[in-house]
Design a protein around this motif. Structure first.
Motif, PDB file in Angstrom:
ATOM      1  N   THR A  81       0.821  -1.215   0.000  1.00  0.00           N
ATOM      2  CA  THR A  81       0.000   0.000   0.000  1.00  0.00           C
ATOM      3  C   THR A  81       0.854   1.265   0.000  1.00  0.00           C
ATOM      4  OG1 THR A  81      -0.147  -0.053   2.409  1.00  0.00           O
ATOM      5  CG2 THR A  81      -1.941  -1.117   1.175  1.00  0.00           C
ATOM      6  N   LEU A  82       2.150   1.127   0.150  1.00  0.00           N
ATOM      7  CA  LEU A  82       3.073   2.267   0.182  1.00  0.00           C
ATOM      8  C   LEU A  82       4.070   2.157  -0.967  1.00  0.00           C
ATOM      9  CD1 LEU A  82       3.817   2.162   4.016  1.00  0.00           C
ATOM     10  CD2 LEU A  82       2.225   3.696   2.822  1.00  0.00           C
ATOM     11  N   ASN A  83       4.842   3.202  -1.213  1.00  0.00           N
ATOM     12  CA  ASN A  83       5.882   3.129  -2.249  1.00  0.00           C
ATOM     13  C   ASN A  83       6.864   2.001  -1.960  1.00  0.00           C
ATOM     14  OD1 ASN A  83       4.662   5.445  -3.178  1.00  0.00           O
ATOM     15  ND2 ASN A  83       6.491   6.701  -3.143  1.00  0.00           N
ATOM     16  N   ASP A  84       7.207   1.833  -0.717  1.00  0.00           N
ATOM     17  CA  ASP A  84       8.214   0.864  -0.290  1.00  0.00           C
ATOM     18  C   ASP A  84       7.573  -0.509  -0.072  1.00  0.00           C
ATOM     19  OD1 ASP A  84      10.111  -0.672   1.033  1.00  0.00           O
ATOM     20  OD2 ASP A  84      10.616   0.880   2.496  1.00  0.00           O
ATOM     21  N   PRO A  85       7.890  -1.497  -0.892  1.00  0.00           N
ATOM     22  CA  PRO A  85       7.263  -2.813  -0.729  1.00  0.00           C
ATOM     23  C   PRO A  85       7.770  -3.594   0.483  1.00  0.00           C
ATOM     24  CG  PRO A  85       8.895  -2.926  -2.447  1.00  0.00           C
ATOM     25  CD  PRO A  85       8.808  -1.475  -2.028  1.00  0.00           C
ATOM     26  N   PHE A  86       8.788  -3.101   1.151  1.00  0.00           N
ATOM     27  CA  PHE A  86       9.263  -3.743   2.372  1.00  0.00           C
ATOM     28  C   PHE A  86       8.438  -3.296   3.584  1.00  0.00           C
ATOM     29  CE2 PHE A  86      12.862  -4.271  -0.408  1.00  0.00           C
ATOM     30  CZ  PHE A  86      13.458  -5.464  -0.011  1.00  0.00           C
ATOM     31  N   ALA A  87       7.786  -2.143   3.486  1.00  0.00           N
ATOM     32  CA  ALA A  87       7.052  -1.561   4.616  1.00  0.00           C
ATOM     33  C   ALA A  87       5.655  -2.177   4.710  1.00  0.00           C
ATOM     34  CB  ALA A  87       6.948  -0.049   4.454  1.00  0.00           C
ATOM     35  N   GLY A  88       5.382  -2.825   5.832  1.00  0.00           N
ATOM     36  CA  GLY A  88       4.053  -3.365   6.079  1.00  0.00           C
ATOM     37  C   GLY A  88       3.699  -4.597   5.267  1.00  0.00           C
TER      38      GLY A  88
END
Length: 175
Positions: A81-88
């Motif tokens: 759901t964010l730009n960073d696919p590692f986050a969440g």
């Protein structure tokens, strides 16, 4: 063994301005994915999940991965759901389980989600290869797409990291 991360190559990206060399980028991603699979590597598709009414709203036509991408049952899909696919997400845990020697990164959009993926992969202690001719975006108000791509390739080549970061064209990686 390699892992190839393909960022946000979804139908919704077809909306708006044309993406720089999209057909060529898709062809190169397919070539890389085939080679990674041949070498017992893993292909990971990152799928953006937008909000209600967004071009990438889950279960809408724009949310689907581009049909031109060749996919195999063993490929992994990570929703973000964010730009960073590692986050969440569980991307970090999946990569830890796979334990690739290096991560190849390709996809859309160079200056947003691809950039966040490159930086986060390095920050998460992975050796990274940015596929310089396999990421895309549309022109920005202040800069054309080709210039944004050149700029980010240069920036990524100069990141200060304790891990390896390499820039390579698709044909170099297919050897």
């Amino acid at each position: 063994m390699d892992a190839l991360i393909v960022v946000d190559m979804q139908v919704g990206l077809l909306n708006g301005e044309p993406k720089h060399d999209l057909r060529g980028v898709v062809e190169r991603i397919n070539q890389l994915a085939a080679r990674v699979r041949e070498r017992s590597g893993t292909v990971i598709f990152i799928q953006r999940c937008g909000g209600k009414g967004d071009d990438f709203e889950p279960e809408t036509p724009g949310w689907a991965l581009l049909p031109e991408l060749y996919r195999e049952p063993a490929d992994i899909v990570v929703r973000k759901t964010l730009n960073d696919p590692f986050a969440g997400t569980d991307l970090s845990a999946r990569l830890q389980a796979i334990a690739p020697d290096r991560i190849l990164i390709a996809g859309w959009a160079t200056d947003l989600c691809v950039d966040a993926t490159v930086r986060s992969a390095v920050s998460n202690h992975h050796d990274v290869v940015v596929v310089t001719d396999a990421h895309t975006l549309n022109d920005r108000p202040h800069l054309d797409a080709a210039s944004v791509i050149r700029h980010h390739n240069w920036v990524w080549g100069h990141l200060i990291t304790q891990r390896s970061i390499r820039l390579a064209r698709t044909n170099e990686l297919l050897l």
